[in-house]
Design an enzyme around this catalytic site. Structure first.
Site, PDB file in Angstrom:
ATOM      1  N   PRO A 130       0.915  -1.356  -0.137  1.00 38.01           N
ATOM      2  CA  PRO A 130       0.015  -0.043   0.124  1.00 38.01           C
ATOM      3  C   PRO A 130       0.845   1.238   0.072  1.00 38.01           C
ATOM      4  O   PRO A 130       0.281   2.266  -0.274  1.00 38.01           O
ATOM      5  CB  PRO A 130      -1.001  -0.264   1.283  1.00 38.01           C
ATOM      6  CG  PRO A 130      -0.100  -1.310   2.023  1.00 38.01           C
ATOM      7  CD  PRO A 130       0.673  -2.087   1.116  1.00 38.01           C
TER       8      PRO A 130
ATOM      9  N   GLU B 170       2.707  -5.534   6.965  1.00 33.55           N
ATOM     10  CA  GLU B 170       3.725  -4.767   7.611  1.00 33.55           C
ATOM     11  C   GLU B 170       5.127  -4.809   6.746  1.00 33.55           C
ATOM     12  O   GLU B 170       5.839  -3.899   6.837  1.00 33.55           O
ATOM     13  CB  GLU B 170       4.157  -5.181   9.041  1.00 33.55           C
ATOM     14  CG  GLU B 170       2.896  -4.962   9.957  1.00 33.55           C
ATOM     15  CD  GLU B 170       1.870  -5.881   9.818  1.00 33.55           C
ATOM     16  OE1 GLU B 170       1.913  -6.853   9.003  1.00 33.55           O
ATOM     17  OE2 GLU B 170       0.762  -5.737  10.608  1.00 33.55           O
TER      18      GLU B 170
ATOM     19  N   ARG C 277      -4.120  -9.452 -20.332  1.00 41.27           N
ATOM     20  CA  ARG C 277      -5.071  -9.159 -21.387  1.00 41.27           C
ATOM     21  C   ARG C 277      -4.513  -8.253 -22.317  1.00 41.27           C
ATOM     22  O   ARG C 277      -5.012  -7.866 -23.423  1.00 41.27           O
ATOM     23  CB  ARG C 277      -6.456  -8.541 -20.784  1.00 41.27           C
ATOM     24  CG  ARG C 277      -6.056  -7.140 -20.124  1.00 41.27           C
ATOM     25  CD  ARG C 277      -7.404  -6.815 -19.431  1.00 41.27           C
ATOM     26  NE  ARG C 277      -8.642  -6.439 -20.167  1.00 41.27           N
ATOM     27  CZ  ARG C 277      -8.575  -5.161 -21.055  1.00 41.27           C
ATOM     28  NH1 ARG C 277      -7.448  -4.372 -20.642  1.00 41.27           N
ATOM     29  NH2 ARG C 277      -9.579  -4.936 -21.831  1.00 41.27           N
TER      30      ARG C 277
ATOM     31  N   ASP D  27     -10.468   0.939 -23.875  1.00 37.93           N
ATOM     32  CA  ASP D  27     -10.607   0.742 -22.564  1.00 37.93           C
ATOM     33  C   ASP D  27     -10.442   2.188 -22.141  1.00 37.93           C
ATOM     34  O   ASP D  27     -10.006   3.160 -22.359  1.00 37.93           O
ATOM     35  CB  ASP D  27      -9.256   0.074 -21.765  1.00 37.93           C
ATOM     36  CG  ASP D  27      -9.248  -1.459 -22.077  1.00 37.93           C
ATOM     37  OD1 ASP D  27     -10.273  -1.893 -22.811  1.00 37.93           O
ATOM     38  OD2 ASP D  27      -8.237  -2.006 -22.043  1.00 37.93           O
TER      39      ASP D  27
HETATM   40 CL1  6GU Z   1      -0.312  -3.914  -3.309  1.00 36.05          CL
HETATM   41  N1  6GU Z   1      -1.109  -4.417  -0.958  1.00 36.05           N
HETATM   42  C1  6GU Z   1      -1.607  -4.356   0.332  1.00 36.05           C
HETATM   43  N2  6GU Z   1      -1.404  -5.236   1.433  1.00 36.05           N
HETATM   44  N3  6GU Z   1      -2.489  -3.523   0.486  1.00 36.05           N
HETATM   45  C2  6GU Z   1      -2.930  -2.822  -0.555  1.00 36.05           C
HETATM   46  C3  6GU Z   1      -2.211  -2.763  -1.621  1.00 36.05           C
HETATM   47  C4  6GU Z   1      -1.108  -3.691  -1.911  1.00 36.05           C
HETATM   48  N4  6GU Z   1      -2.566  -1.933  -2.486  1.00 36.05           N
HETATM   49  C5  6GU Z   1      -3.535  -1.087  -2.051  1.00 36.05           C
HETATM   50  N5  6GU Z   1      -3.673  -1.833  -0.835  1.00 36.05           N
END
Ligand code: 6GU
Length: 269
Positions: free
Chosen positions: A89, A116, A158, A173
């Site tokens: 994230p 983590e 894709r 798209d």
């Molecule tokens: Cl790539 N990993 C995690 N654990 N949470 C996320 C993410 C990735 N992308 C958005 N939230």
């Protein structure tokens, strides 16, 4: 294209056997290999995590199993290295542009971790030998990176030559570079022409291809104003014609100094 995924949950990636990605694999267009990270942890419990230095909640993935796994998948000094994708994230946003870029690579390795994350030194050291991208799929938190791998692999697969049945399918798209200047796609309809007293918009039955293209463009503008006003704010005057301007004005969007902004509440439809 070859894709390797190192994970403590290879079974989480079972959807890669199904549908578009599964067919691409069956056709030999995509070579996906899953690896159990714990196979590189040699203590009796096959431990892959430990408490964080400096304190704090949760656990951090240990460097030794990850380094061993990445070295086994892509031995150092053994030909051109793969591109390493680390879902997190905290990464840079995954976009259609990045999907297009990754689709041009011959070899991707994914290193999904628990939230983590992985000991930083693994990523830093890998970066001395290969291109590393930390990538996020959106502004929310998942329990681990495996679902992000599914998302990224499907978006990339894709785009590979021969994967989509219709060669045109990827071109229009919503987020394809240059497609409709990044407007969302409008609604679509199929037979029957009347269903539960609801008619298909008559223009789509008219055979007038100019009118159909115009209607679709108006619907795209309308839906983008509704759902993604941030995309309209990125429009430039060159992206719009006279009719677009009129449609946008009716939606409460006007141009000032080369940028579009909403001057009122969205018009209901
Ligand atoms: Cl790539 N990993 C995690 N654990 N949470 C996320 C993410 C990735 N992308 C958005 N939230």
């Amino acid at each position: 294209m070859r894709i390797d995924v190192v994970t403590i949950f290879p079974e989480y990636l079972a959807p890669l056997d199904v549908s578009l990605v599964g067919k691409a694999r069956a056709k030999g267009l995509l070579d996906v290999r899953l690896h159990q990270l714990r196979d590189q942890a040699h203590d009796v419990h096959r431990t892959v995590d430990d408490t964080p230095y400096g304190g704090g909640p949760g656990m951090v993935m240990k460097p030794e199993p990850w380094a061993a796994a990445l070295d086994a998948v892509a031995p150092p000094d053994a030909g051109p290295p793969p591109r390493l994708i680390v879902p997190t994230p905290s990464g840079r946003p995954f976009t259609q542009q990045l999907a297009v870029e990754l689709a041009a690579e011959p070899w991707l390795v994914f290193a999904p971790a628990r939230y983590e994350g992985i000991d930083r030194r693994v990523i830093d050291e890998a970066g001395t030998r290969m291109r590393v991208d930390e990538v996020s799929i959106g502004d929310y938190v998942l329990a681990g990176g495996e679902v992000a791998v599914l998302v990224i692999v499907e978006a990339v697969a894709r785009l590979l030559p021969g994967v989509l049945g219709n060669a045109e399918s990827a071109r229009d798209d919503s987020f394809a570079p240059g497609a409709m200047a990044n407007l969302l796609e409008g609604p679509v309809y199929t037979k029957p022409a009347v269903w539960r007293d609801r008619e298909v918009p008559s223009v789509l039955l008219s055979g007038n291809h100019g009118a159909i293209a115009r209607w679709r463009r108006d619907q795209a503008l309308r839906r983008t104003a509704q759902n993604r006003p941030d995309l309209l704010e990125r429009l430039t005057p060159e992206d719009v014609d006279k009719h677009d301007r009129a449609t946008l004005a009716a939606l409460g969007w006007t141009e000032r100094d080369g940028r579009f902004s909403s001057d009122g509440p969205p018009v209901a439809h």
